[in-house]
Motif scaffolding. Structure first.
Motif, PDB file in Angstrom:
ATOM      1  N   GLY A 126       0.784  -1.352  -0.106  1.00  0.00           N
ATOM      2  CA  GLY A 126       0.083  -0.020  -0.035  1.00  0.00           C
ATOM      3  C   GLY A 126       1.085   1.204   0.015  1.00  0.00           C
ATOM      4  N   GLY A 127       1.944   0.987   0.818  1.00  0.00           N
ATOM      5  CA  GLY A 127       2.698   2.211   0.789  1.00  0.00           C
ATOM      6  C   GLY A 127       3.411   2.408  -0.548  1.00  0.00           C
ATOM      7  N   ARG A 128       3.829   1.490  -1.157  1.00  0.00           N
ATOM      8  CA  ARG A 128       4.542   1.622  -2.414  1.00  0.00           C
ATOM      9  C   ARG A 128       3.507   2.326  -3.424  1.00  0.00           C
ATOM     10  NH1 ARG A 128       6.360  -3.617  -1.057  1.00  0.00           N
ATOM     11  NH2 ARG A 128       8.974  -3.430  -1.072  1.00  0.00           N
ATOM     12  N   ARG A 129       2.102   1.873  -3.733  1.00  0.00           N
ATOM     13  CA  ARG A 129       1.110   2.414  -4.418  1.00  0.00           C
ATOM     14  C   ARG A 129       1.140   4.020  -4.196  1.00  0.00           C
ATOM     15  NH1 ARG A 129      -1.662  -2.576  -3.545  1.00  0.00           N
ATOM     16  NH2 ARG A 129      -2.652  -1.283  -2.090  1.00  0.00           N
ATOM     17  N   ARG A 130       1.184   4.346  -2.909  1.00  0.00           N
ATOM     18  CA  ARG A 130       0.964   5.747  -2.551  1.00  0.00           C
ATOM     19  C   ARG A 130       2.380   6.422  -3.143  1.00  0.00           C
ATOM     20  NH1 ARG A 130      -1.002   3.730   2.300  1.00  0.00           N
ATOM     21  NH2 ARG A 130       1.029   3.700   3.269  1.00  0.00           N
ATOM     22  N   VAL A 131       3.340   5.601  -3.059  1.00  0.00           N
ATOM     23  CA  VAL A 131       4.630   6.541  -3.589  1.00  0.00           C
ATOM     24  C   VAL A 131       4.515   6.650  -5.072  1.00  0.00           C
ATOM     25  CG1 VAL A 131       7.151   6.201  -3.895  1.00  0.00           C
ATOM     26  CG2 VAL A 131       6.009   5.569  -1.548  1.00  0.00           C
ATOM     27  N   LEU A 132       4.024   5.724  -5.681  1.00  0.00           N
ATOM     28  CA  LEU A 132       3.889   5.865  -7.335  1.00  0.00           C
ATOM     29  C   LEU A 132       3.084   6.973  -7.511  1.00  0.00           C
ATOM     30  CD1 LEU A 132       3.785   1.940  -8.165  1.00  0.00           C
ATOM     31  CD2 LEU A 132       5.573   3.597  -8.649  1.00  0.00           C
ATOM     32  N   ILE A 133       1.896   6.989  -6.846  1.00  0.00           N
ATOM     33  CA  ILE A 133       0.830   8.213  -7.076  1.00  0.00           C
ATOM     34  C   ILE A 133       1.614   9.538  -6.875  1.00  0.00           C
ATOM     35  CG2 ILE A 133      -1.090   9.228  -6.372  1.00  0.00           C
ATOM     36  CD1 ILE A 133      -2.369   6.380  -5.731  1.00  0.00           C
ATOM     37  N   VAL A 134       2.353   9.584  -5.965  1.00  0.00           N
ATOM     38  CA  VAL A 134       3.001  10.951  -5.534  1.00  0.00           C
ATOM     39  C   VAL A 134       3.983  11.036  -6.746  1.00  0.00           C
ATOM     40  CG1 VAL A 134       4.517  12.155  -4.065  1.00  0.00           C
ATOM     41  CG2 VAL A 134       2.603  10.748  -3.066  1.00  0.00           C
ATOM     42  N   ALA A 135       4.702  10.271  -7.150  1.00  0.00           N
ATOM     43  CA  ALA A 135       5.668  10.260  -8.118  1.00  0.00           C
ATOM     44  C   ALA A 135       5.054  10.636  -9.619  1.00  0.00           C
ATOM     45  CB  ALA A 135       6.433   8.830  -8.394  1.00  0.00           C
ATOM     46  N   ALA A 136       3.922  10.030  -9.797  1.00  0.00           N
ATOM     47  CA  ALA A 136       3.323  10.576 -11.129  1.00  0.00           C
ATOM     48  C   ALA A 136       2.823  11.935 -11.113  1.00  0.00           C
ATOM     49  CB  ALA A 136       2.253   9.521 -11.141  1.00  0.00           C
ATOM     50  N   ILE A 137       2.339  12.241  -9.879  1.00  0.00           N
ATOM     51  CA  ILE A 137       1.837  13.737  -9.557  1.00  0.00           C
ATOM     52  C   ILE A 137       3.132  14.652  -9.689  1.00  0.00           C
ATOM     53  CG2 ILE A 137       0.915  15.625  -8.107  1.00  0.00           C
ATOM     54  CD1 ILE A 137      -0.791  13.217  -7.073  1.00  0.00           C
ATOM     55  N   LEU A 138       4.296  14.330  -9.415  1.00  0.00           N
ATOM     56  CA  LEU A 138       5.408  15.187  -9.569  1.00  0.00           C
ATOM     57  C   LEU A 138       5.947  15.172 -10.777  1.00  0.00           C
ATOM     58  CD1 LEU A 138       7.344  14.185  -6.134  1.00  0.00           C
ATOM     59  CD2 LEU A 138       6.160  16.254  -6.456  1.00  0.00           C
ATOM     60  N   VAL A 139       5.878  14.173 -11.580  1.00  0.00           N
ATOM     61  CA  VAL A 139       6.226  14.220 -13.046  1.00  0.00           C
ATOM     62  C   VAL A 139       5.250  15.124 -13.704  1.00  0.00           C
ATOM     63  CG1 VAL A 139       6.506  12.838 -15.105  1.00  0.00           C
ATOM     64  CG2 VAL A 139       7.490  11.848 -12.895  1.00  0.00           C
ATOM     65  N   ALA A 140       4.199  14.868 -13.701  1.00  0.00           N
ATOM     66  CA  ALA A 140       2.888  15.906 -14.367  1.00  0.00           C
ATOM     67  C   ALA A 140       3.305  17.355 -14.128  1.00  0.00           C
ATOM     68  CB  ALA A 140       1.799  15.396 -13.970  1.00  0.00           C
ATOM     69  N   ALA A 141       3.711  17.514 -12.882  1.00  0.00           N
ATOM     70  CA  ALA A 141       4.176  18.992 -12.415  1.00  0.00           C
ATOM     71  C   ALA A 141       5.288  19.627 -13.068  1.00  0.00           C
ATOM     72  CB  ALA A 141       4.095  19.218 -11.022  1.00  0.00           C
ATOM     73  N   ALA A 142       6.380  18.465 -13.417  1.00  0.00           N
ATOM     74  CA  ALA A 142       7.593  18.871 -13.829  1.00  0.00           C
ATOM     75  C   ALA A 142       7.520  19.231 -15.285  1.00  0.00           C
ATOM     76  CB  ALA A 142       8.639  17.888 -13.522  1.00  0.00           C
ATOM     77  N   VAL A 143       6.681  18.357 -16.072  1.00  0.00           N
ATOM     78  CA  VAL A 143       6.431  18.532 -17.363  1.00  0.00           C
ATOM     79  C   VAL A 143       5.786  19.784 -17.712  1.00  0.00           C
ATOM     80  CG1 VAL A 143       4.969  17.724 -19.564  1.00  0.00           C
ATOM     81  CG2 VAL A 143       6.322  16.046 -18.053  1.00  0.00           C
ATOM     82  N   ALA A 144       4.675  20.084 -16.763  1.00  0.00           N
ATOM     83  CA  ALA A 144       3.960  21.384 -16.844  1.00  0.00           C
ATOM     84  C   ALA A 144       4.943  22.549 -16.801  1.00  0.00           C
ATOM     85  CB  ALA A 144       2.825  21.471 -15.680  1.00  0.00           C
ATOM     86  N   ALA A 145       5.886  22.482 -15.625  1.00  0.00           N
ATOM     87  CA  ALA A 145       6.842  23.592 -15.508  1.00  0.00           C
ATOM     88  C   ALA A 145       7.636  24.018 -16.615  1.00  0.00           C
ATOM     89  CB  ALA A 145       7.409  23.389 -14.229  1.00  0.00           C
ATOM     90  N   TRP A 146       8.030  22.557 -17.256  1.00  0.00           N
ATOM     91  CA  TRP A 146       8.859  22.779 -18.550  1.00  0.00           C
ATOM     92  C   TRP A 146       8.176  23.486 -19.509  1.00  0.00           C
ATOM     93  CZ3 TRP A 146       8.873  20.541 -23.398  1.00  0.00           C
ATOM     94  CH2 TRP A 146      10.231  20.686 -24.209  1.00  0.00           C
TER      95      TRP A 146
END
Length: 391
Positions: free
Chosen positions: A24-44
């Motif tokens: 369960g913790g790993r799924r939460r980490v993957l979700i957070v990672a996906a959100i951070l990737v989307a934020a990085a692409v938007a910032a770029w």
């Protein structure tokens, strides 16, 4: 610019994996990672994803049009005019004598007659009888005069013998003189009748071309009748050109001219032989008479255009492709400084192999469209390209 986002992303992922101890913790980490990737692409995309958009070119999309700045060239200056063809000397031919019934017409329109040639004959029967009678009267009067002279001669031979008195001599002399006078009177009457008989023939007053025939056999004519023929003296023709008042000052007798009939490509050489002194107050035009040769294709009444050479002048010279025309006038297209196409009405002068001389409407400093005028409209924007003449 992108390093802070990438470092933060790696730090967050490392902490999440370190703290995660279950699925369960790993799924939460993957979700957070996906959100951070989307934020990085938007910032770029927002801060560094594309180059700056260049400023729009205001001339982009405008058609390129070749123009010419003609300047001025010394050319033969001319005045253009329109008018009609007419006989240079139009001679009406009518009946000179007493008139009568026409018995014969000997010429037709289009024939060439010599001076004194009989054109038509009128009934002569009555005058011929009068002439015959007067001829007999002359013969009788001459016989009487001869007899009176003979009697006088015999009387004069007897005077010396005393058989004839002086009074008888005077009486016989008077008789002889009266008889001679009667001869003169009869001869004069005969000549009058012969003259009237000769005037029954309608004759050509001068050599020339028959323009109209207005009589037929059997027609009764008299001295009061309208002209039965019209002639052009020596067949000479002219163009009666109507010229604007402002152009008359440059026209003089003797200047050469070229005349062209409407609908014909043939040009006829002529020369100005008269500039009439009166200007029409309604039209403000004067009449210039251009002498032409007696060519049979020049028919009186025909409409023609003329060009009178009046000297030389400095005029803008354009290629024929630059000059257009419609029912109103000749015109060209000029390009203004901002690229706007403008229609300019012009006055066309001499046309030669070198080009078309413009006698009015241009100064020579304008940018004139060379050949694409038929595809342009006033007010259209173009990109002018200056024509460079070939050396």
């Amino acid at each position: 610019m992108h390093q802070p986002v990438d470092s933060s992303f790696r730090s967050s992922v490392s902490r999440s994996w370190a703290s995660a101890g279950s699925d369960g913790g790993r799924r939460r980490v993957l979700i957070v990672a996906a959100i951070l990737v989307a934020a990085a692409v938007a910032a770029w995309l927002v801060f560094g994803g594309g180059a700056e958009t260049p400023a729009e070119n205001p001339e982009a999309g405008r058609p390129s049009i070749t123009v010419i700045v003609p300047g001025t060239t010394q050319v033969a200056d001319s005045v253009r005019a329109v008018g009609s063809i007419a006989a240079r000397r139009d001679m009406p031919v009518g009946v000179q004598g007493e008139g009568g019934a026409v018995t014969a017409v000997l010429v037709d329109a289009g024939d060439y007659a010599q001076k004194g040639q009989v054109l038509a004959r009128i009934d002569r029967s009555v005058l011929e009888q009068q002439v015959s009678q007067l001829q007999a009267s002359v013969i009788r009067a001459r016989a009487d005069a001869a007899l009176a002279q003979s009697e006088l001669d015999r009387a004069q031979s007897l005077v010396a013998r005393g058989f004839i008195s002086k009074a008888d001599i005077e009486r016989r002399t008077a008789t002889r003189d009266g008889a001679n006078a009667a001869v003169n009177v009869a001869a004069a009457q005969l000549r009058e009748a012969q003259a009237r008989l000769g005037r029954l023939d309608i004759r050509a007053p001068e050599a020339g071309l028959i323009l109209e025939r207005n009589v037929e056999p059997g027609q009764v004519v008299s001295s009061g009748s309208p002209a039965v023929f019209r002639m052009a003296q020596n067949g000479a023709m002219e163009m009666r050109a109507l010229v604007a008042e402002q152009d008359l000052a440059g026209i003089e007798v003797g200047q050469s001219a070229t005349v062209q009939l409407i609908g014909s490509a043939t040009e006829y050489a002529g020369r100005v032989w008269m500039v009439e002194p009166v200007i029409n107050p309604q039209t403000r035009q004067g009449l210039v008479r251009i002498a032409l040769s007696g060519d049979r294709s020049l028919r009186p009444g025909g409409f023609a255009s003329g060009r009178i050479e009046v000297g030389t002048a400095d005029r803008p010279l354009l290629p024929e492709s630059a000059v257009m025309g419609d029912a109103e006038s000749s015109y060209v297209y000029v390009v203004a400084e901002d690229g706007t196409v403008e229609r300019r009405d012009v006055k066309v002068g001499t046309v030669s192999s070198a080009g078309v001389a413009i006698s009015g409407g241009l100064s020579g400093k304008e940018q004139v469209v060379m050949s694409a005028g038929a595809f342009l409209n006033p007010g259209e924007k173009v990109s002018p390209v200056l024509h460079k003449p070939q050396k």
